[in-house]
Design a protein around this motif. Structure first.
Motif, PDB file in Angstrom:
ATOM      1  N   THR A   1       0.067  -2.710 -10.375  1.00  0.00           N
ATOM      2  CA  THR A   1       1.085  -2.218 -11.310  1.00  0.00           C
ATOM      3  C   THR A   1       1.604  -0.843 -10.908  1.00  0.00           C
ATOM      4  O   THR A   1       2.684  -0.440 -11.333  1.00  0.00           O
ATOM      5  N   HIS A   2       0.833  -0.111 -10.106  1.00  0.00           N
ATOM      6  CA  HIS A   2       1.219   1.225  -9.656  1.00  0.00           C
ATOM      7  C   HIS A   2       0.873   1.365  -8.182  1.00  0.00           C
ATOM      8  O   HIS A   2       0.043   0.632  -7.632  1.00  0.00           O
ATOM      9  N   HIS A   3       1.477   2.360  -7.553  1.00  0.00           N
ATOM     10  CA  HIS A   3       1.162   2.718  -6.161  1.00  0.00           C
ATOM     11  C   HIS A   3       1.494   4.190  -6.022  1.00  0.00           C
ATOM     12  O   HIS A   3       2.556   4.543  -5.520  1.00  0.00           O
ATOM     13  N   GLU A   4       0.540   5.033  -6.464  1.00  0.00           N
ATOM     14  CA  GLU A   4       0.835   6.465  -6.569  1.00  0.00           C
ATOM     15  C   GLU A   4      -0.441   7.296  -6.661  1.00  0.00           C
ATOM     16  O   GLU A   4      -1.521   6.787  -6.959  1.00  0.00           O
ATOM     17  N   PHE A   5      -0.274   8.588  -6.408  1.00  0.00           N
ATOM     18  CA  PHE A   5      -1.287   9.572  -6.768  1.00  0.00           C
ATOM     19  C   PHE A   5      -0.570  10.834  -7.221  1.00  0.00           C
ATOM     20  O   PHE A   5       0.625  11.016  -6.969  1.00  0.00           O
ATOM     21  N   GLN A   6      -1.309  11.696  -7.895  1.00  0.00           N
ATOM     22  CA  GLN A   6      -0.719  12.903  -8.452  1.00  0.00           C
ATOM     23  C   GLN A   6      -1.104  14.128  -7.644  1.00  0.00           C
ATOM     24  O   GLN A   6      -2.228  14.242  -7.149  1.00  0.00           O
ATOM     25  N   ALA A   7      -0.158  15.056  -7.527  1.00  0.00           N
ATOM     26  CA  ALA A   7      -0.449  16.412  -7.065  1.00  0.00           C
ATOM     27  C   ALA A   7      -0.194  17.309  -8.271  1.00  0.00           C
ATOM     28  O   ALA A   7       0.959  17.471  -8.682  1.00  0.00           O
ATOM     29  N   ASN A   8      -1.228  17.819  -8.881  1.00  0.00           N
ATOM     30  CA  ASN A   8      -1.104  18.648 -10.071  1.00  0.00           C
ATOM     31  C   ASN A   8      -1.135  20.117  -9.664  1.00  0.00           C
ATOM     32  O   ASN A   8      -2.156  20.615  -9.187  1.00  0.00           O
TER      33      ASN A   8
ATOM     34  N   LYS B   1       4.686   8.591  -4.761  1.00  0.00           N
ATOM     35  CA  LYS B   1       4.756   7.169  -5.056  1.00  0.00           C
ATOM     36  C   LYS B   1       5.353   6.404  -3.885  1.00  0.00           C
ATOM     37  O   LYS B   1       5.775   6.987  -2.887  1.00  0.00           O
ATOM     38  N   SER B   2       5.461   5.095  -4.084  1.00  0.00           N
ATOM     39  CA  SER B   2       6.247   4.277  -3.168  1.00  0.00           C
ATOM     40  C   SER B   2       7.651   4.155  -3.731  1.00  0.00           C
ATOM     41  O   SER B   2       7.835   3.825  -4.902  1.00  0.00           O
ATOM     42  N   GLY B   3       8.640   4.412  -2.875  1.00  0.00           N
ATOM     43  CA  GLY B   3      10.019   4.207  -3.271  1.00  0.00           C
ATOM     44  C   GLY B   3      10.567   2.882  -2.791  1.00  0.00           C
ATOM     45  O   GLY B   3      11.720   2.546  -3.066  1.00  0.00           O
ATOM     46  N   ILE B   4       9.763   2.122  -2.059  1.00  0.00           N
ATOM     47  CA  ILE B   4      10.203   0.841  -1.508  1.00  0.00           C
ATOM     48  C   ILE B   4       9.388  -0.286  -2.124  1.00  0.00           C
ATOM     49  O   ILE B   4       8.301  -0.065  -2.673  1.00  0.00           O
ATOM     50  N   LEU B   5       9.902  -1.489  -2.026  1.00  0.00           N
ATOM     51  CA  LEU B   5       9.203  -2.638  -2.589  1.00  0.00           C
ATOM     52  C   LEU B   5       7.894  -2.913  -1.846  1.00  0.00           C
ATOM     53  O   LEU B   5       6.880  -3.235  -2.464  1.00  0.00           O
ATOM     54  N   GLU B   6       7.928  -2.793  -0.530  1.00  0.00           N
ATOM     55  CA  GLU B   6       6.735  -3.062   0.278  1.00  0.00           C
ATOM     56  C   GLU B   6       5.905  -1.787   0.397  1.00  0.00           C
ATOM     57  O   GLU B   6       5.850  -1.129   1.430  1.00  0.00           O
ATOM     58  N   TYR B   7       5.237  -1.441  -0.699  1.00  0.00           N
ATOM     59  CA  TYR B   7       4.530  -0.173  -0.821  1.00  0.00           C
ATOM     60  C   TYR B   7       3.460   0.014   0.251  1.00  0.00           C
ATOM     61  O   TYR B   7       3.086   1.146   0.579  1.00  0.00           O
ATOM     62  N   TRP B   8       2.969  -1.064   0.813  1.00  0.00           N
ATOM     63  CA  TRP B   8       1.918  -0.961   1.832  1.00  0.00           C
ATOM     64  C   TRP B   8       2.446  -0.422   3.162  1.00  0.00           C
ATOM     65  O   TRP B   8       1.680  -0.132   4.056  1.00  0.00           O
ATOM     66  N   ARG B   9       3.757  -0.269   3.295  1.00  0.00           N
ATOM     67  CA  ARG B   9       4.323   0.260   4.535  1.00  0.00           C
ATOM     68  C   ARG B   9       4.575   1.773   4.487  1.00  0.00           C
ATOM     69  O   ARG B   9       4.977   2.361   5.490  1.00  0.00           O
ATOM     70  N   VAL B  10       4.364   2.417   3.344  1.00  0.00           N
ATOM     71  CA  VAL B  10       4.624   3.855   3.219  1.00  0.00           C
ATOM     72  C   VAL B  10       3.701   4.636   4.147  1.00  0.00           C
ATOM     73  O   VAL B  10       2.503   4.355   4.238  1.00  0.00           O
ATOM     74  N   ARG B  11       4.278   5.617   4.838  1.00  0.00           N
ATOM     75  CA  ARG B  11       3.521   6.424   5.794  1.00  0.00           C
ATOM     76  C   ARG B  11       3.472   7.877   5.348  1.00  0.00           C
ATOM     77  O   ARG B  11       4.227   8.315   4.480  1.00  0.00           O
TER      78      ARG B  11
ATOM     79  N   LEU C   1      -5.034   9.725   1.008  1.00  0.00           N
ATOM     80  CA  LEU C   1      -4.468   9.502  -0.322  1.00  0.00           C
ATOM     81  C   LEU C   1      -3.342   8.467  -0.268  1.00  0.00           C
ATOM     82  O   LEU C   1      -3.244   7.591  -1.130  1.00  0.00           O
ATOM     83  N   VAL C   2      -2.486   8.585   0.757  1.00  0.00           N
ATOM     84  CA  VAL C   2      -1.391   7.622   0.905  1.00  0.00           C
ATOM     85  C   VAL C   2      -1.956   6.221   1.119  1.00  0.00           C
ATOM     86  O   VAL C   2      -1.524   5.248   0.482  1.00  0.00           O
ATOM     87  N   THR C   3      -2.928   6.109   2.007  1.00  0.00           N
ATOM     88  CA  THR C   3      -3.498   4.801   2.340  1.00  0.00           C
ATOM     89  C   THR C   3      -4.229   4.185   1.165  1.00  0.00           C
ATOM     90  O   THR C   3      -4.034   3.008   0.829  1.00  0.00           O
ATOM     91  N   HIS C   4      -5.084   4.978   0.529  1.00  0.00           N
ATOM     92  CA  HIS C   4      -5.920   4.434  -0.550  1.00  0.00           C
ATOM     93  C   HIS C   4      -5.122   4.157  -1.818  1.00  0.00           C
ATOM     94  O   HIS C   4      -5.315   3.117  -2.462  1.00  0.00           O
ATOM     95  N   CYS C   5      -4.207   5.062  -2.165  1.00  0.00           N
ATOM     96  CA  CYS C   5      -3.542   4.978  -3.466  1.00  0.00           C
ATOM     97  C   CYS C   5      -2.174   4.301  -3.415  1.00  0.00           C
ATOM     98  O   CYS C   5      -1.903   3.398  -4.203  1.00  0.00           O
ATOM     99  N   ILE C   6      -1.307   4.737  -2.482  1.00  0.00           N
ATOM    100  CA  ILE C   6       0.022   4.143  -2.414  1.00  0.00           C
ATOM    101  C   ILE C   6      -0.049   2.777  -1.750  1.00  0.00           C
ATOM    102  O   ILE C   6       0.352   1.762  -2.323  1.00  0.00           O
ATOM    103  N   ASN C   7      -0.582   2.728  -0.523  1.00  0.00           N
ATOM    104  CA  ASN C   7      -0.699   1.444   0.170  1.00  0.00           C
ATOM    105  C   ASN C   7      -1.673   0.507  -0.546  1.00  0.00           C
ATOM    106  O   ASN C   7      -1.558  -0.712  -0.446  1.00  0.00           O
ATOM    107  N   GLY C   8      -2.638   1.094  -1.259  1.00  0.00           N
ATOM    108  CA  GLY C   8      -3.660   0.290  -1.927  1.00  0.00           C
ATOM    109  C   GLY C   8      -3.284  -0.178  -3.316  1.00  0.00           C
ATOM    110  O   GLY C   8      -4.069  -0.865  -3.970  1.00  0.00           O
ATOM    111  N   GLY C   9      -2.085   0.212  -3.790  1.00  0.00           N
ATOM    112  CA  GLY C   9      -1.633  -0.265  -5.087  1.00  0.00           C
ATOM    113  C   GLY C   9      -2.446   0.263  -6.255  1.00  0.00           C
ATOM    114  O   GLY C   9      -2.809  -0.485  -7.164  1.00  0.00           O
ATOM    115  N   LEU C  10      -2.715   1.580  -6.244  1.00  0.00           N
ATOM    116  CA  LEU C  10      -3.526   2.190  -7.290  1.00  0.00           C
ATOM    117  C   LEU C  10      -2.738   3.268  -8.041  1.00  0.00           C
ATOM    118  O   LEU C  10      -1.666   3.690  -7.613  1.00  0.00           O
ATOM    119  N   GLN C  11      -3.306   3.718  -9.159  1.00  0.00           N
ATOM    120  CA  GLN C  11      -2.756   4.806  -9.968  1.00  0.00           C
ATOM    121  C   GLN C  11      -3.787   5.926  -9.960  1.00  0.00           C
ATOM    122  O   GLN C  11      -4.683   5.967 -10.782  1.00  0.00           O
TER     123      GLN C  11
END
Length: 449
Positions: free
Chosen positions: A182-189, A269-279, A415-425
């Motif tokens: 449902t999500h593919h993101e992490f936060q920088a607070n 976050k991922s701005g594309i549909l294929e979130y697993w390709r974000v680098r 963080l990108v690999t685990h959270c964005i590519n991994g489909g996590l919040q």
């Protein structure tokens, strides 16, 4: 064996004699198999003359998914093309048409994407699945349609190009998770650090040349900041490895400067549909999102406008609300472009090296998907806000700047690999509270495990 005849020469003569005998008896000689041509187009940047609507982007024809498709506007001519990344020798093209197909179309190749050569042409296309043996070369391959079988546009489930050469890269496969994504993101607070009339991207080396900006993240940011100086600086971000600089126009209530309080949320976050390709972001990348000269319509209609301004029960407005319930705060959200040209860390207008996705896919001129930043900034202002403004003007002049300076690319990559590519919040260390079984990208001390 004759003493002057070597064993090797004897075996070679024997093999030759056997081949001659086989030919004489009419038996076929089977040559060694030639390596099959490779699929060059999957996951590569694509573009099209038009798109029917959301979910039908050009990239959908090159994603290897027979359930997604490109669909064009209802007119002729139309085209869809793919960038193979480098010159390739093309031997075969496969088209899997939806019900709206081309009866007259060409397959063309190009070295530059501007001048095209035909490698296939028909005026009697019948749709369905087509496998076309072609001969040509180029970096770009396109289908150029001039006549349709219906009143609808052209529609392709898949467009596959085979041959040798191209970028040589292997597309990242779609992940398989047991969890619903449902999500593919992490936060920088990151919290407030300072207000300064500086902008090290737009006015580098010119202190005081800008309107007032509010800075979060790196504590040393000023007009003279460089990648090296930011990496040497401290940070207000929860993750100590994030030395990046984030800034935006200051918020005023009348003449009172309102400081954001607490940690401000900057989503990656991922701005594309294929979130697993974000680098990962490249070190030193910088860009500006939005414009201090925007009109209300430009801000409202920007592909980066997500929520606009909100307070209390007010949401999705494109200027600062004139009144907010007592004790609330003004939030503003705005998405950044998330496709990079893969070459430049900056550009003359500080935007041209970045682009927004085209219907969920990175366009051909900006093929590298990077994290999509979304600033969620909260200003503690309520009551009568009729005199509220930004340092740049009305609320719709909202914009922000980003200067990447994570001190350890491996941390950001985790963080990108685990959270964005991994489909996590994820939170700032890469932990998804709702999926604890997936673990975290970083330790409690924000280090690699």
């Amino acid at each position: 064996m004759h003493p002057s005849r070597s064993p090797g020469r004897f075996r070679l003569g024997l093999v030759t004699a056997m081949l001659v005998a086989l030919v004489a008896t009419g038996l076929a000689i089977i040559s060694p198999a030639v390596a099959a041509d490779a699929l060059l187009s999957q996951g590569r940047p694509a573009s099209a003359s038009s798109v029917e609507g959301g979910g039908y982007g050009a990239g959908a024809a090159f994603d290897g998914n027979n359930g997604t498709r490109w669909a064009s506007a209802y007119s002729d001519p139309q085209w869809i093309q793919v960038d193979l990344g480098a010159t390739a020798t093309i031997s075969r093209v496969e088209l899997r048409w939806e019900g709206a197909y081309g009866t007259a179309f060409k397959i063309q190749t190009s070295a530059t994407g501007t001048s095209w050569a035909d490698v296939y042409s028909t005026t009697t296309g019948t749709g369905g699945d087509q496998s076309l043996n072609v001969s040509g070369s180029g970096r770009y391959v396109r289908m150029y349609g001039t006549a349709r079988n219906t009143g609808y546009g052209y529609s392709l489930w898949e467009f596959k190009v085979y041959g040798t050469g191209g970028s040589g890269s292997t597309p990242v496969p779609s992940p398989t998770f047991t969890d619903e994504v449902t999500h593919h993101e992490f936060q920088a607070n990151c919290s407030f650090t300072q207000n300064r009339p500086d902008d090290p991207i737009v006015y580098p080396g010119l202190p005081g040349a800008s309107h007032m900006h509010t800075f979060v993240g790196n504590r040393t940011t000023n007009a003279s900041s460089t990648p090296a100086s930011l990496l040497a600086g401290a940070t207000s971000c929860t993750n100590p490895h994030d030395r990046s600089a984030y800034w935006f126009p200051s918020f005023y209530k009348g003449d009172q400067l309102i400081q954001p309080t607490g940690h401000q949320v900057i989503y990656y976050k991922s701005g594309i549909l294929e979130y697993w390709r974000v680098r990962n972001f490249p070190q030193g990348l910088r860009f500006v999102v939005g414009s201090p000269t925007s009109t209300l319509a430009q801000f409202r209609d920007s592909p980066g406008a997500v929520e606009g301004f909100e307070c209390g029960n007010i949401s999705k407005v494109w200027d600062i609300p004139t009144s907010c319930p007592a004790g609330t705060q003004v939030n503003v959200r705005f998405q950044a472009p998330s496709c990079w040209d893969g070459v430049n860390l900056d550009s003359p207008d500080h935007k041209g090296h970045m682009a927004y996705p085209d219907h969920g896919y990175c366009p051909a001129g900006h093929p590298v998907p990077v994290p999509m930043l979304e600033f969620k900034i909260a200003f503690p202002a309520s009551g009568d806000l009729s005199q509220a403004r930004l340092a740049s003007g009305r609320g719709y002049t909202w914009h922000y700047d980003f200067f990447n300076a994570w001190d350890n690319p491996a941390i950001l990559n985790a963080l990108v690999t685990h959270c964005i590519n991994g489909g996590l919040q994820c939170n700032p260390r890469g932990y998804d509270l709702y999926k604890p079984h997936r673990g975290a990208a970083l330790t409690e001390d924000f280090e690699l495990p």
